[in-house]
Design an enzyme around this catalytic site. Structure first.
Site, PDB file in Angstrom:
ATOM      1  N   ARG A 191     -21.899 -11.732 -24.223  1.00 17.68           N
ATOM      2  CA  ARG A 191     -21.984 -10.351 -24.820  1.00 17.68           C
ATOM      3  C   ARG A 191     -21.079  -9.362 -24.483  1.00 17.68           C
ATOM      4  NH1 ARG A 191     -27.623  -6.474 -24.716  1.00 17.68           N
ATOM      5  NH2 ARG A 191     -26.542  -4.657 -26.087  1.00 17.68           N
ATOM      6  N   CYS A 247     -37.052  -8.071 -36.175  1.00 11.21           N
ATOM      7  CA  CYS A 247     -36.271  -7.427 -35.345  1.00 11.21           C
ATOM      8  C   CYS A 247     -37.232  -6.218 -35.109  1.00 11.21           C
ATOM      9  CB  CYS A 247     -35.077  -6.905 -36.261  1.00 11.21           C
ATOM     10  SG  CYS A 247     -34.627  -5.493 -35.489  1.00 11.21           S
ATOM     11  N   ASP A 248     -37.185  -5.852 -33.807  1.00  9.37           N
ATOM     12  CA  ASP A 248     -37.906  -4.554 -33.445  1.00  9.37           C
ATOM     13  C   ASP A 248     -37.471  -3.480 -33.696  1.00  9.37           C
ATOM     14  OD1 ASP A 248     -35.847  -4.976 -31.730  1.00  9.37           O
ATOM     15  OD2 ASP A 248     -37.069  -4.143 -30.027  1.00  9.37           O
ATOM     16  N   HIS A 270     -30.770  -4.428 -39.314  1.00 14.49           N
ATOM     17  CA  HIS A 270     -29.917  -3.236 -38.813  1.00 14.49           C
ATOM     18  C   HIS A 270     -28.863  -2.914 -39.708  1.00 14.49           C
ATOM     19  CE1 HIS A 270     -29.828  -5.354 -34.342  1.00 14.49           C
ATOM     20  NE2 HIS A 270     -31.091  -4.969 -34.708  1.00 14.49           N
ATOM     21  N   TYR A 304     -28.688   1.617 -36.568  1.00 15.87           N
ATOM     22  CA  TYR A 304     -27.610   0.785 -36.550  1.00 15.87           C
ATOM     23  C   TYR A 304     -26.621   1.314 -37.592  1.00 15.87           C
ATOM     24  CZ  TYR A 304     -29.298  -2.244 -32.817  1.00 15.87           C
ATOM     25  OH  TYR A 304     -29.463  -2.896 -31.626  1.00 15.87           O
TER      26      TYR A 304
END
Ligand code: G6P
Ligand code: MN
Length: 443
Positions: free
Chosen positions: A94, A171-172, A201, A266
């Protein structure tokens, strides 16, 4: 009595695992769990997290049997529900994704831009392998509920490569935003219901209701001024993190420019990448913050448990992340038809988008999977943005399947966070170099 269930967490070594386990055990009146399995390919990491999970089970539900394995056959044999949250390459990769992007002056983020595409390339085939394990070993009625990121790309790839798989991608973030909305409105999260469309997102709340009453305008007024932050929300664990406060506040800028709907947080990466690059620090990326925060805390707790010291388990129960995935599992088990925001193939739900777009919209979770709602047509600005990003994600998936360098370059060029094909090429070449052994070979 309901069937006794074998539930597997794939990515058992995640920092999120203890929180998910707690929320799962909280629902055991409805989820008749007999065995909980943790599965990961990183044995050392998973063993550390397992020490904490053992404590959670000991305090919450000692009758539940915990099994920890790195053997996929053991993990998935007769499994009923699989909660997936793999991070291919770990936090180490990441950070690499983030830093390579920032080196080229682009947004360095886990799921957006070049970082997201790079992570997508790493994750597509491991996700397909997980599906294949479940097809081979799991109960015929297995369900995978998948959090693994980048969810948009992973969902697109799994729907394309394994169209019959029993998988629901989620997705949370939207539900975390709903939690902030509830705080702003001073109501319960369960009372909030949203209409929403977009990609993962990459979506917008078109209407929000609280106990059936339309509160969209009221929320817009607040969000335009303060973002998704209220005095009440400052007590929320997520808002103890300055980076998240910054993100939730940025929605103020976006919602005051584009006033039709309420944005997903996002959008900051796509609609204001210049300001985000200024804000980001190549020497303290988000991945580094997670390594020095959440990950350090979890490893420290594991060490303390090993040494017999007391550990505060509360620190791992953060946000609605665990509650949301558990709710989806519960809806699948009991055919509850609860309404959730989920990632599905479009198939006409958004009328003026192509059928194979991978959209995030409300859907009812039944025991046969999701029954998506019909969204109707969306206006040109939103449609244009979504089509561009869906094309970008589609090209990336095709690049992985066809081993095509040129399609990967097209995907990178198509992305809003990358200013030119020349930068796209430099980024892609650096990502290929950094991801040797993780990516399918591109020719
Ligand atoms: C939200 C998103 C996830 C993402 C996470 C990152 O929950 O929905 O997709 O992985 O944020 O959070 P972090 O604290 O790791 O930066
Ligand atoms: Mn997400």
């Amino acid at each position: 009595m309901d069937k006794e269930l074998k539930i597997v967490i794939c990515g058992g070594g995640s920092t999120y695992t203890p929180g998910i386990v707690k929320d799962l055990l909280d629902q055991r009146q409805k989820i008749n769990i007999k065995e909980l399995w943790l599965y990961d390919i990183d044995e050392e990491r998973q063993n550390k997290v397992a020490l904490i999970v053992k404590e959670v089970i000991k305090t919450e539900a000692p009758e539940v049997v915990l099994k920890v394995t790195v053997n996929p056959k053991e993990a998935f044999t007769d499994a009923d529900y699989i909660m997936a949250q793999m991070r291919v390459g770990g936090l180490k990769m990441r950070v690499k994704d983030e830093q390579i992007c920032l080196k080229h002056g682009c947004v360095g983020q886990e799921t957006c831009g070049a970082g997201g595409m790079t992570y997508g390339m790493r994750t597509i085939y491991p996700m397909v392998q997980l599906i294949d394990y479940c097809e081979e070993y799991a109960s015929k009625k297995y369900w995978i509920v998948n959090y693994s990121n980048p969810a948009a790309i992973v969902a697109k790839a799994t729907y394309k490569l394994r169209p019959k798989a029993r998988i629901i991608n989620i997705c949370d973030m939207p539900v975390e935003i709903e939690a902030r909305m509830a705080e702003i409105l001073d109501c319960k999260l369960e009372d909030i219901e949203s209409d929403y469309f977009g990609l993962n997102h990459y979506g917008w709340f078109t209407h929000v209701r609280c106990k059936g009453v339309d509160v969209t305008d009221k929320l817009k007024e607040h969000v335009r001024k303060y973002g998704y932050v209220s005095e009440a929300s400052m007590n929320d664990a997520l808002l103890k993190d300055p980076d998240w406060v910054h993100t939730f506040k940025n929605s103020a800028l976006i919602s005051s420019m584009f006033t039709d709907y309420l944005p997903n947080t996002y959008w900051q990466y796509y609609l204001m990448p210049d300001s985000i690059v200024d804000y980001m620090d190549i020497n303290n990326t988000r991945g580094m913050q997670v390594i020095n925060g959440r990950e350090k805390r979890i490893f420290k707790a594991a060490e303390d448990i090993r040494e017999g010291k007391p550990v505060d388990l509360q620190q791992f129960y953060v946000g609605v992340h665990g509650k949301f995935i558990v709710k989806v599992v519960e809806s699948l088990i009991h055919d509850e038809r609860s309404r959730q925001l989920v990632i599905v193939p479009n198939n006409g739900a958004i009328e003026n988008l192509s059928d194979d777009a991978t959209v995030e919209i409300p859907g009812y979770v039944t025991d046969r999977g999701v029954e998506p709602v019909r969204v109707g047509s969306i206006p040109r600005f939103y449609k244009g943005l979504i089509e561009q990003q869906d094309a970008c994600e589609g090209l990336l998936v095709e690049a992985a399947i066809e081993h095509s360098y040129e399609k990967a370059l097209m995907a990178f060029t198509m992305n809003r966070t990358i200013p030119s094909s020349l930068v796209a090429k430099k980024l892609l070449d650096d990502m290929i170099e950094a991801n040797k052994g993780y990516w399918p070979e591109l020719k």
